[in-house]
Design an enzyme around this catalytic site. Structure first.
Site, mmCIF file in Angstrom:
data_model
loop_
_atom_site.group_PDB
_atom_site.id
_atom_site.type_symbol
_atom_site.label_atom_id
_atom_site.label_comp_id
_atom_site.label_asym_id
_atom_site.label_seq_id
_atom_site.Cartn_x
_atom_site.Cartn_y
_atom_site.Cartn_z
ATOM 1 N N GLU A 81 68.198 -19.357 5.991
ATOM 2 C CA GLU A 81 67.320 -18.556 4.994
ATOM 3 C C GLU A 81 68.137 -18.453 4.073
ATOM 4 O OE1 GLU A 81 64.197 -15.589 7.082
ATOM 5 O OE2 GLU A 81 66.226 -14.936 7.353
ATOM 6 N N ASN A 87 64.879 -5.216 1.392
ATOM 7 C CA ASN A 87 65.712 -5.814 2.214
ATOM 8 C C ASN A 87 66.380 -6.951 1.008
ATOM 9 O OD1 ASN A 87 62.814 -6.669 3.092
ATOM 10 N ND2 ASN A 87 63.873 -8.804 3.162
ATOM 11 N N ASP A 88 66.004 -8.178 1.259
ATOM 12 C CA ASP A 88 66.766 -9.014 0.366
ATOM 13 C C ASP A 88 66.883 -8.808 -0.980
ATOM 14 O OD1 ASP A 88 66.569 -10.187 2.798
ATOM 15 O OD2 ASP A 88 65.450 -12.147 2.222
ATOM 16 N N ARG A 121 61.283 -21.746 2.178
ATOM 17 C CA ARG A 121 61.083 -20.522 1.404
ATOM 18 C C ARG A 121 62.629 -20.144 0.651
ATOM 19 N NH1 ARG A 121 61.281 -19.434 6.729
ATOM 20 N NH2 ARG A 121 62.974 -17.906 7.757
ATOM 21 N N GLN A 140 63.382 -7.192 -2.066
ATOM 22 C CA GLN A 140 62.001 -7.400 -1.315
ATOM 23 C C GLN A 140 61.770 -5.905 -0.907
ATOM 24 O OE1 GLN A 140 60.368 -10.200 0.827
ATOM 25 N NE2 GLN A 140 60.663 -10.368 -1.387
#
Length: 639
Positions: free
Chosen positions: A394, A225-226, A346, A242
């Site tokens: 985020e 992912n990210d 985060r 990720q």
């Protein structure tokens, strides 16, 4: 049940000796943790307080194996009761306390639908010495997860939750263990684990799977992912991301690593950051400490610093670094560089700010709130400024950019692609216009820009797709060049495919004069392959234009100034009298770049290459200035 945790504790009536009820917490589809409680609705003898401060303010889903009642409280006010005291009556709980489950699933069917279960204390031990890069595990996606713990001389090195199943497995997990090669390890598990090692991830049909995207980066095996830690060094683009190696769903987060010289064709490298005794590795960024202010390298070998969120003790901001151009990476002994401040803080984004002559860290905090921290040595950080991005959360991205008129501005954006344009005045970031939205459709998420490419700004996103049951799940978006354009009374951030993407063209067709009428459609046969289409037409400001291609219908509503794919719409943002629309089709996605990228409409689409024709149909006369169609080569080796 969906719930927002507004207080510090969840309180439950319990009776010691009662059968346990299992509670499972989810953030979307992401599993957060499980608890067992001796729940007793009648004749309880104690009150149990579950500390949920780390999850406070977050919308969650709570699943249980049988119905329970809960109450949210700010503090522990009822002491544990001894048998001589009057039991806590369930009637003392408020009557409006929500009941969880009805039950949602009976206990005997729960695991069939949600393969998350509290893991037991390890029952099996295996001693082995890693001699290869990977431990190969047999996984079945509908099996309950098992706990794997790696120890060396009694010290916990890392733990993983894996849906192990030796009977009819449907996935091979390649768990990177090269950092332990030659070490004598103990593997503890809640089931027997056959030890099989491999030198590399090797499948006979790798990159030729039926559902694998052909012009987007995907991992060899597992989940991604990210994008994290994007940085350009010595002619090479480094993309971290990720990465979950143990499933095609979110799991056991690492930092994966891939490199490229053109941002189009990528080579996957060994995992850069792996879970350890502190926890898994969440998102972050990378910078080159050219002046060695951190003193983690030298003037001759300036270090690359990787900032990330570690999850084991609540979200803390940690640091890893490399002094050999990212060939080897080690974690900083002084971690954390920023301790936990609130439950969800985060995704550190670190960037050099010339205006302040300091390093800045943009950090997501909670809700739509982001904080900026400042540092002179990249190791010690002080809170500098509080900011808000309405409708976003985020994964902050913070970077300078030059406008088309030669001004230097700054962009702050979030995971959902809301952005603000601003400058630094009197030591603080000052937005110059209201927040705006760049992408639509929900596919593009957690976009990040590369370090060390200034004055060019290049961005990569995670294309957040559903699982297509391939050996790999998820993809990265097409790399885009970011520009900031002045339109009338505001700036517009634009994202447009980098020029190198055009090297994937294998043949193209161009028509510079097409006149559409309602009674006659335009039709053209195409190659059954991923394709790149550019359409430039006069803005007649009336009627509709339907574009059918590879099974998708794109509708331009010229009267309303909008474009739609199915129920998803985006504005037609214009800075002249022509509409410019670029469409890129891959196996699982359709990305539309509107008005040179001033808006991006990106959606998941079941592209049907067998429907290899283009049809244009309008309700009013339309003049098309340019139609260009190019079939695309795969970015993967096909031999």
């Amino acid at each position: 049940m969906d719930i927002i945790l507004e207080k510090n504790y969840l309180m439950f009536p319990i009776r010691l000796g009662s059968a346990n009820v299992q509670l499972h917490f989810f953030d979307g589809e992401r599993f957060l943790g499980s608890y067992d409680l001796p729940y007793a609705e009648t004749d309880p003898d104690a009150a149990a307080y579950l500390d949920v401060r780390r999850l406070k303010g977050r919308p969650l889903r709570l699943e249980t194996s049988s119905p329970i009642y809960l109450r949210q409280v700010d503090q522990q006010t009822v002491p544990l009761l001894d048998p001589s005291r009057e039991p806590v009556s369930p009637g003392s709980l408020p009557t409006d306390v929500p009941q969880i489950g009805s039950p949602i699933f009976r206990a005997d069917t729960f695991y069939k639908h949600y393969a998350y279960t509290p893991v037991s204390i390890c029952r099996h031990e295996t001693c082995f010495i890693p001699s290869s890069a990977y431990l190969v595990l047999l996984v079945r996606e509908d099996a309950p997860p098992k706990l794997l713990r790696f120890f060396e001389n009694g010290r916990l090195l890392a733990e993983y939750r894996v849906k192990l199943c030796t009977q009819n497995p449907d996935f091979l997990s390649y768990l990177d263990i090269r950092r332990w090669i030659g070490h004598s390890l103990t593997l503890e598990s809640s089931c027997e684990v056959p030890i099989r090692q491999a030198k590399q991830i090797d499948f006979p049909d790798l990159y030729r799977e039926e559902n694998r995207p052909l012009v987007h980066f995907t991992v060899k095996n597992g989940w991604n992912n990210d994008p994290n830690g994007l940085i350009f060094l010595n002619g090479i683009y480094h993309m971290f991301y990720q990465y979950g190696p143990c499933s095609v769903h979110w799991n056991n987060m690492h930092w994966g690593h891939a490199v490229s010289r053109d941002l189009i064709r990528w080579q996957e490298e060994p995992c850069a950051l792996c879970p350890d005794e502190i926890g898994t590795i969440a998102s972050g960024s990378a910078v080159l400490d050219q002046k060695n202010v951190s003193e983690l390298g030298s003037q001759q070998s300036p270090p690359v610093l990787l900032f990330f969120s570690s999850t084991g003790r609540g979200f803390e901001q940690h640091l890893a670094y490399s002094t050999d151009g990212l060939q080897t990476i080690r974690k900083y002994a002084g971690n954390p560089v920023l301790p936990n401040i609130c439950a969800g803080n985060r995704d550190p984004r670190v960037v050099w700010c010339e205006e302040l002559n300091k390093w800045l860290m943009a950090l997501y905090m909670d809700g739509d709130e982001y904080w900026l921290f400042a540092s002179e040595d990249l190791l010690h950080w002080q809170m500098h400024q509080q900011l808000h991005l309405p409708r976003d959360s985020e994964c902050p991205d913070l970077y300078p950019i030059m406008t088309d008129t030669g001004e230097r501005k700054w962009i702050l954006s979030g995971a959902h692609d809301i952005y603000v344009v601003g400058t630094f005045r009197h030591g603080f970031f000052v937005p110059e216009q209201p927040p705006a939205q760049l992408s639509y459709g929900g596919l593009i998420y957690a976009s990040q820009t590369f370090s060390e490419t200034w004055p060019e700004v290049i961005r990569i996103s995670w294309d957040m797709t559903s699982n297509w049951q391939c050996r790999a799940s998820q993809q990265m978006g097409i790399p885009t060049r970011m520009t900031l354009r002045r339109d009338a009374d505001r700036y517009r951030l634009c994202a447009y495919p980098i020029p190198a993407f055009d090297t994937l063209w294998k043949d193209s067709f161009t028509d510079t004069s097409i006149r559409l009428f309602p009674e006659q459609a335009y039709f053209r046969k195409l190659e059954a392959a991923p394709s790149d289409l550019l359409l430039v037409l006069d803005n007649s400001k009336s009627g509709k234009l339907d574009i059918q291609l590879f099974g998708s219908l794109i509708t331009l509503n010229l009267s309303a100034g909008s474009i739609a794919v199915g129920s998803t719409t985006a504005p037609l943002l214009l800075h002249d009298e022509a509409i410019r629309l670029r469409m890129i089709f891959d196996r699982r996605t359709l990305e539309l770049f509107i008005d040179d990228g001033a808006a991006v409409l990106a959606v998941e689409a079941d592209t049907v290459f067998s429907a290899n024709f283009l049809q244009l149909q309008s309700t009013e006369p339309v003049n098309i200035r340019l139609l260009r169609i190019a079939a695309l080569r795969s970015i993967w080796p096909q031999d």
